[in-house]
Design a protein around this motif. Structure first.
Motif, PDB file in Angstrom:
ATOM      1  N   PRO A   1       0.934  -1.437   0.053  1.00 35.51           N
ATOM      2  CA  PRO A   1       0.016  -0.181  -0.037  1.00 35.51           C
ATOM      3  C   PRO A   1       0.986   1.276   0.014  1.00 35.51           C
ATOM      4  N   MET A   2       2.145   1.014   0.556  1.00 31.79           N
ATOM      5  CA  MET A   2       2.838   2.373   0.570  1.00 31.79           C
ATOM      6  C   MET A   2       3.388   2.724  -0.830  1.00 31.79           C
ATOM      7  N   LEU A   3       3.727   1.658  -1.676  1.00 33.89           N
ATOM      8  CA  LEU A   3       4.511   1.800  -2.666  1.00 33.89           C
ATOM      9  C   LEU A   3       3.220   2.392  -3.651  1.00 33.89           C
ATOM     10  N   ARG A   4       1.916   1.937  -3.610  1.00 29.50           N
ATOM     11  CA  ARG A   4       0.791   2.299  -4.327  1.00 29.50           C
ATOM     12  C   ARG A   4       0.528   3.806  -4.105  1.00 29.50           C
ATOM     13  N   GLY A   5       0.630   4.420  -2.796  1.00 26.79           N
ATOM     14  CA  GLY A   5       0.497   5.719  -2.422  1.00 26.79           C
ATOM     15  C   GLY A   5       1.679   6.565  -3.165  1.00 26.79           C
ATOM     16  N   VAL A   6       2.753   5.878  -3.220  1.00 21.06           N
ATOM     17  CA  VAL A   6       4.040   6.799  -3.624  1.00 21.06           C
ATOM     18  C   VAL A   6       3.814   7.085  -5.310  1.00 21.06           C
ATOM     19  N   LEU A   7       3.074   5.958  -5.982  1.00 22.36           N
ATOM     20  CA  LEU A   7       2.952   6.083  -7.276  1.00 22.36           C
ATOM     21  C   LEU A   7       1.954   6.947  -7.543  1.00 22.36           C
ATOM     22  N   ALA A   8       0.878   7.172  -6.767  1.00 20.79           N
ATOM     23  CA  ALA A   8      -0.257   8.102  -7.063  1.00 20.79           C
ATOM     24  C   ALA A   8       0.586   9.476  -6.758  1.00 20.79           C
ATOM     25  N   VAL A   9       1.154   9.717  -5.816  1.00 22.95           N
ATOM     26  CA  VAL A   9       1.705  11.233  -5.779  1.00 22.95           C
ATOM     27  C   VAL A   9       2.729  11.438  -6.876  1.00 22.95           C
ATOM     28  N   ARG A  10       3.495  10.190  -7.140  1.00 20.41           N
ATOM     29  CA  ARG A  10       4.441  10.639  -8.434  1.00 20.41           C
ATOM     30  C   ARG A  10       3.531  11.007  -9.705  1.00 20.41           C
ATOM     31  N   GLU A  11       2.376  10.402  -9.987  1.00 22.03           N
ATOM     32  CA  GLU A  11       1.394  10.652 -11.267  1.00 22.03           C
ATOM     33  C   GLU A  11       1.095  11.929 -11.196  1.00 22.03           C
ATOM     34  N   GLU A  12       0.517  12.529  -9.928  1.00 22.83           N
ATOM     35  CA  GLU A  12       0.165  14.097  -9.866  1.00 22.83           C
ATOM     36  C   GLU A  12       1.522  15.035 -10.120  1.00 22.83           C
ATOM     37  N   PHE A  13       2.595  14.748  -9.414  1.00 23.68           N
ATOM     38  CA  PHE A  13       3.556  15.524  -9.636  1.00 23.68           C
ATOM     39  C   PHE A  13       3.975  15.527 -11.068  1.00 23.68           C
ATOM     40  N   LEU A  14       3.880  14.494 -11.995  1.00 25.67           N
ATOM     41  CA  LEU A  14       4.307  14.606 -13.163  1.00 25.67           C
ATOM     42  C   LEU A  14       3.459  15.441 -14.238  1.00 25.67           C
ATOM     43  N   ARG A  15       2.314  15.662 -13.688  1.00 24.36           N
ATOM     44  CA  ARG A  15       1.304  16.423 -14.436  1.00 24.36           C
ATOM     45  C   ARG A  15       1.993  17.845 -14.852  1.00 24.36           C
ATOM     46  N   HIS A  16       2.555  18.236 -13.884  1.00 18.76           N
ATOM     47  CA  HIS A  16       3.061  19.779 -13.823  1.00 18.76           C
ATOM     48  C   HIS A  16       4.554  19.624 -13.970  1.00 18.76           C
ATOM     49  N   HIS A  17       5.364  18.709 -13.603  1.00 26.32           N
ATOM     50  CA  HIS A  17       6.800  18.674 -13.681  1.00 26.32           C
ATOM     51  C   HIS A  17       7.334  17.557 -14.497  1.00 26.32           C
ATOM     52  N   PRO A  18       7.262  17.634 -15.834  1.00 23.86           N
ATOM     53  CA  PRO A  18       7.456  16.332 -16.625  1.00 23.86           C
ATOM     54  C   PRO A  18       8.956  16.131 -16.661  1.00 23.86           C
ATOM     55  N   LEU A  19       9.183  14.746 -17.064  1.00 23.19           N
ATOM     56  CA  LEU A  19      10.704  14.289 -16.946  1.00 23.19           C
ATOM     57  C   LEU A  19      11.290  14.827 -18.075  1.00 23.19           C
ATOM     58  N   LEU A  20      12.632  14.672 -17.988  1.00 21.89           N
ATOM     59  CA  LEU A  20      13.597  15.010 -19.149  1.00 21.89           C
ATOM     60  C   LEU A  20      13.247  14.403 -20.473  1.00 21.89           C
ATOM     61  N   PRO A  21      13.490  14.814 -21.736  1.00 22.87           N
ATOM     62  CA  PRO A  21      13.146  14.184 -22.928  1.00 22.87           C
ATOM     63  C   PRO A  21      13.572  12.807 -22.967  1.00 22.87           C
ATOM     64  N   ASP A  22      14.702  12.459 -22.196  1.00 21.69           N
ATOM     65  CA  ASP A  22      15.042  10.891 -22.331  1.00 21.69           C
ATOM     66  C   ASP A  22      14.293  10.264 -21.329  1.00 21.69           C
ATOM     67  N   GLY A  23      13.565  11.018 -20.624  1.00 20.71           N
ATOM     68  CA  GLY A  23      12.776   9.898 -19.641  1.00 20.71           C
ATOM     69  C   GLY A  23      13.374   9.993 -18.478  1.00 20.71           C
TER      70      GLY A  23
END
Length: 590
Positions: free
Chosen positions: A220-242
């Motif tokens: 459940p902790m890993l699932r929560g981290v993934l949910a926060v990660r997804e929200e963060f990347l909506r506004h701060h995308p990764l570098l072009p190489d991922g």
């Protein structure tokens, strides 16, 4: 007789007791030379002679060996014994090799001292918590109350949740609670670390109690981290190489910490102290290690990485290991290597959680607000930290001026010099006594501050807040009035000295006046960020202005810790009785 004083003989048996503590990697120098770097805890061996590379590789495969057999570790002709003996004697002198077989650990002296200090430590018997008791708790800790609406300006968001208790009765910050005076005495199981790498059988053991909790809530902790990660990347995308930007990874870790903190600190239906979901406290603990590591890499005074430096899960693990960031004076990281790797891959790569899909949590709806809370927290932390850097510059100027004065014990200048000399080692420890270090810190904090604005409500790409503006005094008549008033006060308290002594006092007065002007400008930026943060938490903003005296509480909370920071104005208040009231609008000296 010491090991280095006894020549090694071919028939001797030698031991490599910390073999499992070693890590190694090949590096290529700018000149194109291939080197083998071997790390034993905090010690590093570099082998740059091509014919000795196989010696280093074979060494790492031995728990024990006959000294003379090392001549055959060559990939070509056997090494001459004299050359091997010199290498082995050097390794003995560095305590990497030993003539004695390793013995089972009976517990380190340093940890035993820690346990003894724990037994004698004064600790609260009832939980202390900020929300809504901030004024009472802060007064108990520092002697001065503070409105809840100014807490995140004084105490960084990444530490606010530390003293909270989760539903398992454990502090969110475990043994690292800050302020420590809020840490209760809770039963904790310790064990010598069995994991290979820098922490293997380290003098400081690992917290098994925290590990057991983490294991219970792992998926459940890993699932929560993934949910926060997804929200963060909506506004701060990764570098072009991922890949991740190092600075964005630091910001993501901050946002993960902000989620449980927001639930505890919001004004509307906060989670009561002692009721926090252990999944969230586990998220906080494991992610705080990433925050500390990324902050370390960004703010190294030598060889720091840039905000945009690419980062992968494998590289983060390598750097954490080689920079000994799995170690601390409160115990080593308790996470087994495979769990650390899985967490890094989840956080950085978005690796799905194995098994059947897990249900969403009730607190998922708060993740967007937590992102804003974390980013506003980064802005406040950057402003606070860089203001300290400016204070270090003022300390440097005053320290240099007072050194020019002939020592007169008991005189005004003598007392000022003695006080500054007592504080100076803490400035040296920070490294911010050097202008180059302060310039680097300002660049990094500026990048954190300005990047954190992206995605906040009301942010405009064409009108960003510039970090440097927060440290640029208005240069109005207030500055001149304060400078004149301070010169007057110092000269009157010193008996109107003349000549060089009067000039030194004027330097002290002018330097303090300049710092107060910078602080006024910073207070304006801080109050604006704190006001936005309070609105996010639906918390009333204090009616009065934020003051420099409020900011000084951060220094008081650090007293007695390795993080101690001397406060510049304490010098004049303690030695001359001069007090200050500094807000964004005005400065009063008495």
């Amino acid at each position: 007789m010491s090991q280095e004083a006894v020549p090694v003989e071919p028939h001797e048996t030698l031991y490599l007791p910390m073999r499992r503590r070693s890590t190694s990697e090949y590096m290529t120098t700018p000149e194109g030379t291939r080197e083998l770097h071997i790390f034993f805890g905090i010690k590093e061996i570099t082998i740059d002679e091509p014919d000795l590379l196989s010696f280093g590789e074979t060494l790492l495969q031995q728990d024990q060996f006959r000294a003379g057999s090392a001549t055959a570790w060559s990939s070509g002709e056997p090494y001459p014994w004299e050359r091997v003996r010199e290498l082995l004697e050097t390794l003995l002198a560095e305590d990497i090799l030993s003539r004695e077989a390793p013995k089972p650990s009976a517990g380190s002296v340093s940890h035993q001292k820690f346990l003894e200090a724990e037994a004698q430590r004064e600790a609260p018997t009832e939980p202390l918590w900020w929300n809504p008791d901030c004024p009472r708790v802060m007064e108990r800790l520092t002697g001065r109350p503070l409105e809840l609406g100014f807490l995140e300006t004084v105490l960084p968001v990444h530490r606010v949740a530390h003293p909270a208790l989760d539903a398992e009765g454990r502090h969110v910050g475990e043994m690292n609670v800050f302020p420590e005076a809020m840490r209760m005495k809770l039963p904790t199981e310790w064990r010598v670390c069995p994991y290979p790498g820098s922490r293997y059988r380290d003098e400081e053991p690992m917290n098994v109690t925290a590990l057991k909790s983490m294991t219970r809530h792992w998926k459940p902790m890993l699932r929560g981290v993934l949910a926060v990660r997804e929200e963060f990347l909506r506004h701060h995308p990764l570098l072009p190489d991922g890949h991740w930007r190092l600075g964005d990874l630091h910001a993501l870790s901050y946002v993960v910490l902000a989620l449980p903190t927001l639930l505890l600190m919001r004004a509307n239906a906060p989670v009561p102290n002692g009721a926090l979901d252990p999944v969230l406290s586990s998220m906080f603990r494991v992610t705080d290690g990433v925050r500390m590591m990324t902050s370390y890499l960004l703010l190294l005074l030598e060889d720091s990485l840039t905000y945009d430096a690419p980062m992968t899960a494998a590289e983060l693990y390598r750097l954490t290991e080689q920079n000994n960031q799995f170690l601390s004076n409160r115990g080593v990281c308790a996470g087994p290597p495979h769990m650390v790797e899985e967490f890094f891959e989840t956080l950085l790569d978005g690796k799905p959680v194995a098994g059947a899909p897990l249900p969403t949590a009730e607190w998922d709806a708060e993740i967007p607000a937590a992102r804003e809370y974390g980013l506003l927290g980064i802005q406040l932390y950057s402003l606070q930290s860089n203001l300290w850097s400016h204070m270090c510059r003022a300390h440097e100027v005053i320290h240099a001026a007072l050194l020019e004065v002939e020592d007169e014990p008991g005189s005004v200048l003598g007392r000022l010099r003695e006080h500054v000399e007592r504080d100076w080692p803490m400035i040296l420890l920070s490294g911010l006594n050097q202008s180059t270090a302060r310039a680097l810190a300002e660049v990094r904090y500026g990048e954190m501050y300005e990047r954190a604005q992206h995605g906040l409500r009301g942010f405009r790409e064409d009108a960003p807040h510039r970090f440097q503006d927060a440290f640029t005094p208005a240069g109005d008549e207030v500055d001149e009035q304060v400078r004149s008033r301070l010169r007057e006060l110092l000269r009157s308290r010193a008996g109107a000295p003349s000549g060089s002594r009067g000039g030194v006092l004027d330097t002290v007065a002018d330097t303090v006046a300049m710092h107060l002007a910078i602080e006024r400008s910073t207070l304006r930026a801080m109050e604006e960020a704190q006001r936005q943060l309070n609105a996010l938490l639906q918390r009333p903003h204090p009616a009065r202005k934020l003051s420099g005296a409020d900011l000084s509480l951060n220094h008081r909370l650090r007293i007695g810790t390795v993080l101690m920071r001397p406060h510049l104005l304490d010098v004049l208040q303690d030695e001359l009785g001069i007090t200050f009231d500094n807000t964004e609008d005005a400065t009063h000296c008495h």
